[in-house]
Design a protein around this motif. Structure first.
Motif, PDB file in Angstrom:
ATOM      1  N   LEU A  95       0.843  -1.205   0.000  1.00  0.00           N
ATOM      2  CA  LEU A  95       0.000   0.000   0.000  1.00  0.00           C
ATOM      3  C   LEU A  95       0.872   1.247   0.000  1.00  0.00           C
ATOM      4  N   ALA A  96       1.991   1.192   0.711  1.00  0.00           N
ATOM      5  CA  ALA A  96       2.927   2.325   0.747  1.00  0.00           C
ATOM      6  C   ALA A  96       3.549   2.531  -0.645  1.00  0.00           C
ATOM      7  N   TRP A  97       3.781   1.448  -1.332  1.00  0.00           N
ATOM      8  CA  TRP A  97       4.320   1.513  -2.699  1.00  0.00           C
ATOM      9  C   TRP A  97       3.323   2.252  -3.597  1.00  0.00           C
ATOM     10  N   ASP A  98       2.048   1.921  -3.445  1.00  0.00           N
ATOM     11  CA  ASP A  98       0.991   2.595  -4.229  1.00  0.00           C
ATOM     12  C   ASP A  98       0.907   4.077  -3.878  1.00  0.00           C
ATOM     13  N   PHE A  99       1.125   4.389  -2.605  1.00  0.00           N
ATOM     14  CA  PHE A  99       0.918   5.754  -2.131  1.00  0.00           C
ATOM     15  C   PHE A  99       2.018   6.717  -2.606  1.00  0.00           C
ATOM     16  N   ALA A 100       3.247   6.209  -2.707  1.00  0.00           N
ATOM     17  CA  ALA A 100       4.392   7.085  -3.027  1.00  0.00           C
ATOM     18  C   ALA A 100       4.201   7.763  -4.383  1.00  0.00           C
TER      19      ALA A 100
END
Ligand code: NAP
Length: 276
Positions: free
Chosen positions: A70-75
């Protein structure tokens, strides 16, 4: 005016996280004025929690299970190593207001192996157990450090084969199931399954570890993990757990945020002494 820069780790569960302690030790050592907290954030609350964190002035964030994808998507943009691993464990607010995503896990592992434990990766045969997020993050650094071959073995065989296929062209890498490991031998066996967390061990044939070979469990605990004990029973030269990797991946995140490299050895020694 609040001149303390705010950082945090999000994860679920997060209660036992050592990250706040590690980052406060780094900050003390390097005279940085920071606050670092741990926040329990289940996946379904991630978007809300992260938006609030940065809108309230947060400077940087670590994300752990189950939030790295999810953090990968957010960046807004990502480093090359984060792109490759499809997972982000470190987010950093940039001067233009955008959020950079990085993955420092692989760096943490190879630094612990090479610098802290003098285990050379050049020309060796490596076996990675597990094909989840952690495996994905460590493959490229292992190949880049000159390993001869990398085999990924996983309970769900398909996942190992697909993961290996993604890294074809970067080195000699194959995927298989645990039963395919019979009659094979490796110089370094890395446990990147989460089996250790429940005291379990993947089914491993005997004769898997070469003479003078080493074992490393990415998981860690107050007691030696089941895989660390397996390594000892199989005469590993060194059978290590992931405490050093944890501190080294944190040090790299700290460098990304603060531009200074903290000394890791004293922090590892301190945390290690507290569990005996
Ligand atoms: P993940 O994405 O959930 O993947 C878990 C992996 O473990 C999968 O390959 C899964 O196989 C396998 N597995 C789970 N239970 C198993 C069992 N009983 N027998 C055999 N295989 C089993 O988790 P992850 O993020 O990759 O994390 C893996 C481990 O690395 C965790 O222990 C984590 O704490 C550790 N880690 C440590 C650090 C550090 O800094 N030291 C950093 C990152 C991760 P299937 O695909 O078949 O389900």
């Amino acid at each position: 005016m609040n001149d303390i820069d705010r950082y945090a780790v999000f994860g679920h569960p997060i209660k036992h996280s050592k990250s706040p302690r590690i980052h406060h030790l780094f900050a003390e050592q390097t005279a940085q004025n920071i606050e670092y907290t741990a926040q329990d954030v289940p996946a379904e609350q991630f978007q809300f929690a992260i938006t609030r964190f940065f809108s309230e002035g947060g400077k940087g964030l670590n994300c752990t299970l189950p939030l790295k994808e999810l953090a990968w998507d957010f960046a807004d943009h990502k480093t090359g190593r984060a792109e490759l691993s499809k997972a982000v464990n470190t987010l950093a607010l940039q001067p233009d207001g955008s959020i950079l995503g990085d993955n420092t896990d692989g760096h943490g592992l190879v630094t612990d192996l090479i610098t802290n434990h003098a285990i050379s990766l050049t020309g060796i045969r490596i076996l990675i157990l597990g094909a989840g997020g952690a495996s994905r993050g460590i493959i490229a650094p292992l190949l880049e450090h000159g390993s001869k071959t990398v085999v990924i073995a996983n309970r769900t065989v398909d996942k190992a084969i697909k993961l290996a296929a993604e890294f074809q062209g970067k080195g000699l890498i194959t995927g298989c199931g645990f039963e395919d490991l019979k009659n094979q031998e490796f110089d370094l066996i890395l446990n990147a399954t989460s089996a250790s967390l429940s005291g379990q061990l993947p089914p491993l044939p005997s004769g898997l570890l070469s003479e003078g070979g080493n074992c490393y469990d990415l998981a860690y605990g107050n007691e030696p993990t089941a895989f660390v004990r397996w390594g000892m029973a199989n005469h590993a030269q060194k059978s290590l757990d992931g405490l050093g990797m944890l501190v080294e991946q944190a040090a790299e995140a700290f460098f990304i945020w603060r531009g200074v490299h903290p000394k890791t050895s004293i922090v590892i020694e301190l945390l290690d002494s507290e569990r005996h």
